[in-house]
Design a protein around this motif. Structure first.
Motif, short mmCIF file in Angstrom:
data_model
loop_
_atom_site.label_atom_id
_atom_site.label_comp_id
_atom_site.label_asym_id
_atom_site.label_seq_id
_atom_site.Cartn_x
_atom_site.Cartn_y
_atom_site.Cartn_z
N ASN A 173 34.64 -35.87 -38.45
CA ASN A 173 33.47 -36.18 -39.26
C ASN A 173 33.17 -34.98 -40.15
O ASN A 173 33.06 -33.86 -39.66
CB ASN A 173 32.27 -36.51 -38.38
CG ASN A 173 31.08 -36.96 -39.19
OD1 ASN A 173 31.20 -37.75 -40.12
ND2 ASN A 173 29.90 -36.46 -38.85
N LYS A 174 33.04 -35.22 -41.47
CA LYS A 174 32.79 -34.13 -42.41
C LYS A 174 31.66 -34.59 -43.34
O LYS A 174 31.89 -35.37 -44.26
CB LYS A 174 34.03 -33.82 -43.24
CG LYS A 174 35.33 -33.67 -42.45
CD LYS A 174 36.51 -33.57 -43.40
CE LYS A 174 37.83 -33.69 -42.69
NZ LYS A 174 38.97 -33.63 -43.64
N LYS A 175 30.46 -34.10 -43.09
CA LYS A 175 29.30 -34.53 -43.86
C LYS A 175 28.48 -33.34 -44.33
O LYS A 175 28.47 -32.27 -43.70
CB LYS A 175 28.39 -35.44 -43.02
CG LYS A 175 29.04 -36.72 -42.54
CD LYS A 175 29.20 -37.73 -43.65
CE LYS A 175 29.73 -39.07 -43.11
NZ LYS A 175 29.94 -40.04 -44.21
N MET A 176 27.77 -33.54 -45.44
CA MET A 176 26.79 -32.57 -45.90
C MET A 176 25.45 -33.29 -46.03
O MET A 176 25.35 -34.30 -46.72
CB MET A 176 27.19 -31.95 -47.23
CG MET A 176 26.24 -30.85 -47.69
SD MET A 176 26.77 -30.08 -49.23
CE MET A 176 28.26 -29.25 -48.70
N GLN A 177 24.44 -32.80 -45.34
CA GLN A 177 23.12 -33.43 -45.34
C GLN A 177 22.19 -32.65 -46.25
O GLN A 177 21.99 -31.45 -46.08
CB GLN A 177 22.55 -33.48 -43.93
CG GLN A 177 21.20 -34.18 -43.83
CD GLN A 177 20.72 -34.28 -42.40
OE1 GLN A 177 21.47 -34.52 -41.48
NE2 GLN A 177 19.43 -34.05 -42.21
N ILE A 178 21.60 -33.37 -47.23
CA ILE A 178 20.73 -32.74 -48.22
C ILE A 178 19.48 -33.59 -48.40
O ILE A 178 19.58 -34.81 -48.54
CB ILE A 178 21.43 -32.61 -49.59
CG1 ILE A 178 22.79 -31.92 -49.45
CG2 ILE A 178 20.56 -31.88 -50.59
CD1 ILE A 178 23.69 -32.12 -50.64
N GLN A 179 18.31 -32.97 -48.36
CA GLN A 179 17.07 -33.68 -48.63
C GLN A 179 16.40 -33.06 -49.85
O GLN A 179 16.11 -31.87 -49.86
CB GLN A 179 16.12 -33.64 -47.43
CG GLN A 179 14.82 -34.41 -47.69
CD GLN A 179 13.97 -34.54 -46.45
OE1 GLN A 179 14.47 -34.87 -45.38
NE2 GLN A 179 12.69 -34.26 -46.58
N THR A 180 16.18 -33.88 -50.88
CA THR A 180 15.62 -33.37 -52.13
C THR A 180 14.42 -34.21 -52.56
O THR A 180 14.19 -35.31 -52.05
CB THR A 180 16.67 -33.41 -53.26
OG1 THR A 180 17.05 -34.78 -53.50
CG2 THR A 180 17.90 -32.62 -52.88
N SER A 195 26.48 -37.06 -47.47
CA SER A 195 27.70 -37.38 -48.20
C SER A 195 28.93 -36.76 -47.54
O SER A 195 28.85 -35.77 -46.81
CB SER A 195 27.59 -36.89 -49.64
OG SER A 195 27.35 -35.50 -49.67
N ASP A 196 30.10 -37.36 -47.82
CA ASP A 196 31.37 -36.84 -47.30
C ASP A 196 31.71 -35.51 -47.98
O ASP A 196 31.44 -35.31 -49.15
CB ASP A 196 32.49 -37.83 -47.55
CG ASP A 196 32.34 -39.09 -46.70
OD1 ASP A 196 31.78 -38.98 -45.60
OD2 ASP A 196 32.79 -40.16 -47.14
N VAL A 197 32.33 -34.63 -47.21
CA VAL A 197 32.83 -33.37 -47.73
C VAL A 197 34.35 -33.46 -47.76
O VAL A 197 34.99 -33.67 -46.73
CB VAL A 197 32.39 -32.18 -46.85
CG1 VAL A 197 32.95 -30.88 -47.38
CG2 VAL A 197 30.87 -32.12 -46.78
N LYS A 198 34.93 -33.31 -48.94
CA LYS A 198 36.36 -33.55 -49.09
C LYS A 198 37.22 -32.30 -48.99
O LYS A 198 38.42 -32.37 -48.81
CB LYS A 198 36.64 -34.26 -50.43
CG LYS A 198 35.89 -35.57 -50.56
CD LYS A 198 36.29 -36.31 -51.82
CE LYS A 198 35.48 -37.59 -51.97
NZ LYS A 198 35.66 -38.52 -50.85
N ASN A 199 36.62 -31.13 -49.11
CA ASN A 199 37.41 -29.90 -49.16
C ASN A 199 37.48 -29.19 -47.82
O ASN A 199 37.60 -27.96 -47.75
CB ASN A 199 36.84 -28.94 -50.22
CG ASN A 199 37.84 -27.86 -50.60
OD1 ASN A 199 39.04 -28.11 -50.62
ND2 ASN A 199 37.34 -26.67 -50.90
N VAL A 200 37.40 -29.95 -46.72
CA VAL A 200 37.50 -29.37 -45.38
C VAL A 200 38.80 -29.86 -44.74
O VAL A 200 39.10 -31.06 -44.74
CB VAL A 200 36.30 -29.78 -44.51
CG1 VAL A 200 36.51 -29.38 -43.05
CG2 VAL A 200 35.02 -29.13 -45.03
N SER A 201 39.58 -28.94 -44.21
CA SER A 201 40.85 -29.29 -43.57
C SER A 201 40.61 -30.13 -42.33
O SER A 201 39.67 -29.88 -41.56
CB SER A 201 41.62 -28.03 -43.18
OG SER A 201 41.95 -27.26 -44.32
#
Length: 254
Positions: A173-180, A195-201
């Protein structure tokens, strides 16, 4: 005095009973605990946004074609530690009183947080009105792994083991959580993304080093996991996972 010594010896025997599994036996230890995760150096967190800025109250409600869509992006570098849970099970074979080998599968939450709470920047809509684009909470990089620790266990005292080995890791699981939010405060537009994080091995490798103590089949374990591989696939900052995990388990001798 003699009776006191007998009682003391009996109590000591009770305390040390089952403190270490017999030679030639397998065991399985389900375990649960917590981990503190950070990176060996600051790893950039980048995200892009497309924000809806209402031109009127009606526009805010129906999101029609006259609304102003503003796009942009930010990159943050000041990563901080992140606490997560870890659980799973390990199997162990006791070769001698001193030496054992173990292997297991653990679910481990890793990642980092970024010092972004309170960040804001100005945006302007089609009518020239200025709004503030705010990041309301620290950004969280949420990386979940299946880790496969393979360890040599050396017992330096009854129930007390030092351990080291190798640990393959698979990101599931590769996610970035942001609240704006967008202000003025009379009509804020709040968003929260995961959202998904694509630049993680997907695959990683680390070296676990730790210590454990067994007491009546309960096992307390503390480990430091030193990352060997970069977290990122491309444009690597050179950041690697660093992880301290403390677990408690119950050893079932087969």
């Amino acid at each position: 005095m003699k009776k006191t010594l007998i009682v003391a010896a009996t109590l000591l025997g009770a305390l040390t009973a089952n403190a270490q599994q017999p030679v030639g036996k397998f065991s399985i230890t389900p375990k649960f605990g917590f981990s503190n995760n950070y990176t060996s150096r600051d790893m950039p967190a980048s995200f892009y946004y497309a924000t809806f800025i209402p031109i009127s109250e009606e526009d805010f409600l129906i999101h029609n074609s006259s609304s102003d869509i503003t796009a942009g992006g930010f990159t943050f570098y000041n990563s901080k530690s992140k606490t997560g849970i870890t659980f799973g099970a390990e199997a162990q074979y006791q070769f001698t009183k001193v030496f054992a080998l173990s292997g297991g599968v653990m679910y481990t939450q890793k990642g980092a947080t970024y010092d972004t709470k309170g960040f804001s920047t100005n945006l302007t809509d089609l009518k020239g009105n200025t709004y503030k684009y705010n990041i309301d909470e620290d950004i969280k990089l949420k990386l979940d792994y299946l880790t496969i620790p393979i360890l040599a266990n050396v017992y330096v005292a009854k129930g007390l083991a030092l351990k080291a080995g190798i640990q393959p890791e698979i990101a599931i699981n590769k996610k970035m959580q942001i609240q704006t939010s967008i202000t003025p405060s009379d009509n804020p537009f709040i968003t929260s993304t995961n959202s998904d994080v694509k630049n993680v091995s997907t695959f990683g490798l680390s070296i676990p080093i730790g210590i454990s103590y067994e007491y009546h089949n309960f096992v307390a374990d503390a480990r430091y996991n030193l990352g060997l591989t970069n977290i990122e696939k491309e444009k690597a900052s050179g950041a690697k996972h660093q992880n301290i995990a403390i677990t408690i388990g119950y050893k079932i001798i087969l």
